[in-house]
Design a protein around this motif. Structure first.
Motif, PDB file in Angstrom:
ATOM      1  N   SER A 137      -6.981  12.245  -7.369  1.00 28.83           N
ATOM      2  CA  SER A 137      -5.805  13.080  -7.166  1.00 28.83           C
ATOM      3  C   SER A 137      -6.113  14.552  -7.423  1.00 28.83           C
ATOM      4  O   SER A 137      -7.135  14.913  -8.007  1.00 28.83           O
ATOM      5  CB  SER A 137      -4.663  12.637  -8.089  1.00 28.83           C
ATOM      6  OG  SER A 137      -4.757  13.292  -9.337  1.00 28.83           O
TER       7      SER A 137
ATOM      8  N   THR B  41      -3.482  -2.349 -11.511  1.00 30.24           N
ATOM      9  CA  THR B  41      -4.112  -1.305 -10.695  1.00 30.24           C
ATOM     10  C   THR B  41      -5.472  -0.931 -11.262  1.00 30.24           C
ATOM     11  O   THR B  41      -6.462  -0.797 -10.526  1.00 30.24           O
ATOM     12  CB  THR B  41      -3.215  -0.053 -10.636  1.00 30.24           C
ATOM     13  OG1 THR B  41      -1.972  -0.389 -10.015  1.00 30.24           O
ATOM     14  CG2 THR B  41      -3.876   1.063  -9.835  1.00 30.24           C
TER      15      THR B  41
ATOM     16  N   ARG C 156      -4.402  13.016   0.765  1.00 25.85           N
ATOM     17  CA  ARG C 156      -4.482  11.826  -0.099  1.00 25.85           C
ATOM     18  C   ARG C 156      -4.472  12.241  -1.565  1.00 25.85           C
ATOM     19  O   ARG C 156      -3.842  11.579  -2.406  1.00 25.85           O
ATOM     20  CB  ARG C 156      -5.757  11.042   0.220  1.00 25.85           C
ATOM     21  CG  ARG C 156      -5.957   9.805  -0.645  1.00 25.85           C
ATOM     22  CD  ARG C 156      -7.217   9.075  -0.236  1.00 25.85           C
ATOM     23  NE  ARG C 156      -7.547   7.996  -1.158  1.00 25.85           N
ATOM     24  CZ  ARG C 156      -7.018   6.779  -1.126  1.00 25.85           C
ATOM     25  NH1 ARG C 156      -6.110   6.487  -0.219  1.00 25.85           N
ATOM     26  NH2 ARG C 156      -7.380   5.853  -1.995  1.00 25.85           N
TER      27      ARG C 156
ATOM     28  N   LEU D 157      -1.630  10.937  -4.279  1.00 26.54           N
ATOM     29  CA  LEU D 157      -1.994  10.149  -5.459  1.00 26.54           C
ATOM     30  C   LEU D 157      -1.465  10.740  -6.770  1.00 26.54           C
ATOM     31  O   LEU D 157      -1.602  10.113  -7.826  1.00 26.54           O
ATOM     32  CB  LEU D 157      -3.516  10.013  -5.552  1.00 26.54           C
ATOM     33  CG  LEU D 157      -4.175   9.075  -4.531  1.00 26.54           C
ATOM     34  CD1 LEU D 157      -5.689   9.209  -4.590  1.00 26.54           C
ATOM     35  CD2 LEU D 157      -3.755   7.633  -4.753  1.00 26.54           C
TER      36      LEU D 157
ATOM     37  N   VAL E  38       0.532   8.662  -9.456  1.00 22.56           N
ATOM     38  CA  VAL E  38      -0.146   7.625 -10.245  1.00 22.56           C
ATOM     39  C   VAL E  38      -1.369   8.180 -10.957  1.00 22.56           C
ATOM     40  O   VAL E  38      -2.227   7.404 -11.408  1.00 22.56           O
ATOM     41  CB  VAL E  38      -0.535   6.415  -9.354  1.00 22.56           C
ATOM     42  CG1 VAL E  38       0.696   5.618  -8.976  1.00 22.56           C
ATOM     43  CG2 VAL E  38      -1.297   6.854  -8.109  1.00 22.56           C
TER      44      VAL E  38
ATOM     45  N   PHE F 238       2.706   1.865  -5.348  1.00 26.96           N
ATOM     46  CA  PHE F 238       1.299   2.143  -5.095  1.00 26.96           C
ATOM     47  C   PHE F 238       0.448   0.901  -5.324  1.00 26.96           C
ATOM     48  O   PHE F 238      -0.544   0.681  -4.623  1.00 26.96           O
ATOM     49  CB  PHE F 238       0.803   3.297  -5.978  1.00 26.96           C
ATOM     50  CG  PHE F 238       1.000   4.654  -5.368  1.00 26.96           C
ATOM     51  CD1 PHE F 238      -0.006   5.239  -4.622  1.00 26.96           C
ATOM     52  CD2 PHE F 238       2.183   5.342  -5.544  1.00 26.96           C
ATOM     53  CE1 PHE F 238       0.162   6.492  -4.057  1.00 26.96           C
ATOM     54  CE2 PHE F 238       2.368   6.598  -4.986  1.00 26.96           C
ATOM     55  CZ  PHE F 238       1.359   7.179  -4.237  1.00 26.96           C
TER      56      PHE F 238
ATOM     57  N   PHE G  44      -2.204  -0.492  -2.805  1.00 31.68           N
ATOM     58  CA  PHE G  44      -3.607  -0.616  -3.207  1.00 31.68           C
ATOM     59  C   PHE G  44      -4.117  -2.040  -3.003  1.00 31.68           C
ATOM     60  O   PHE G  44      -5.229  -2.255  -2.507  1.00 31.68           O
ATOM     61  CB  PHE G  44      -3.777  -0.222  -4.675  1.00 31.68           C
ATOM     62  CG  PHE G  44      -3.683   1.251  -4.944  1.00 31.68           C
ATOM     63  CD1 PHE G  44      -4.113   2.177  -4.017  1.00 31.68           C
ATOM     64  CD2 PHE G  44      -3.159   1.705  -6.150  1.00 31.68           C
ATOM     65  CE1 PHE G  44      -4.029   3.539  -4.275  1.00 31.68           C
ATOM     66  CE2 PHE G  44      -3.073   3.052  -6.419  1.00 31.68           C
ATOM     67  CZ  PHE G  44      -3.509   3.981  -5.482  1.00 31.68           C
TER      68      PHE G  44
END
Length: 240
Positions: A22, A157, A184, A188, A191, A223, A227
């Motif tokens: 991120s 995750t 992207r 992100l 999270v 997410f 994922f």
């Protein structure tokens, strides 16, 4: 300072790929961790020692979340402890690369600490919600399910991403790293652990914190679903 300067120069060329990272981690946490790693190198700390410094900051913040009386000041201290701990978490790996590479034991320790931190932090929020229902507006005990759901999403995750990386084929040596996507990296942010830490600045706000935490929890669940679908599709294409 010469040693720190040399270490910084070497670290700039020894960074991990920014793919799937991120914006916060790429432009805040990793650069701060780079300076911490250079300083640790100058005073001859080992990567494991840096990991334990991260543990000290992170779990002091976790303890404050669970046991402290909610206030704006406490929220600031919790955020500071978590953010500094997260930066040292980045520094240990960078220090290992600077020293010529990490060890299996060091990587194991880093992952175990990360898992413990994720689990303990949401448990601490659960305890805070239970101990201070009037402050957080959690007199309806159904709200206690929120930290549990958030914890489940965060741990799955973490484990799923780690296992996926272990099962995917290793990149061809010398292959060019893929260009990271800025879009992207922005997507992100909800999270990213560093962004999650920021929500604790609202700890003194009671229901404001509860709602902000809940929104991030909902994002974590969404997410996770995305994922899991992505990882399963990628691994289904792997031929042994």
């Amino acid at each position: 300072m010469g040693t720190i300067g040399t270490a910084l120069n070497e670290l700039r060329s020894a960074q991990k790929s920014a793919k799937g990272v991120s914006l916060y981690s790429r432009f805040v946490n990793r650069p701060v961790g780079r300076y911490l790693a250079a300083g640790a190198y100058a005073v001859r700390l080992t990567p494991n020692q840096v990991t334990f410094i991260s543990v000290a900051f992170s779990f002091t913040a976790v303890g404050g979340t669970a046991l402290g009386a909610p206030s704006w000041t406490l929220g600031l201290l919790i955020w500071l402890g978590l953010a500094v701990g997260f930066a040292f978490d980045s520094a240990d790996g960078q220090l290992a690369r600077l020293r010529g590479g990490g060890s299996p034991a060091g990587e194991w320790l880093d992952h175990v600490v990360d898992c413990a931190k994720i689990t303990a932090l949401h448990l601490a929020v659960l305890i805070a919600f239970y101990r201070h229902p009037a402050h957080f507006g959690t007199t309806d005990h159904a709200w206690l399910l929120v930290p549990l759901g958030f914890q489940l999403a965060a741990v799955v995750t973490f484990f799923g991403g780690l296992l996926t990386e272990k099962l995917k084929p290793r990149p061809t040596p010398g292959a060019q790293a893929p260009t990271p996507s800025t879009l992207r990296a922005v997507a992100l942010l909800p999270v990213d652990h560093g962004v999650f830490c920021v929500v604790f600045l609202l700890f003194g706000g009671g229901t404001v914190f509860r709602w902000a935490y809940t929104v991030l929890g909902a994002a974590a669940v969404l997410f996770l679903v995305a994922f899991l679908a992505k990882w399963f599709r990628e691994l289904s294409e792997v031929r042994r």
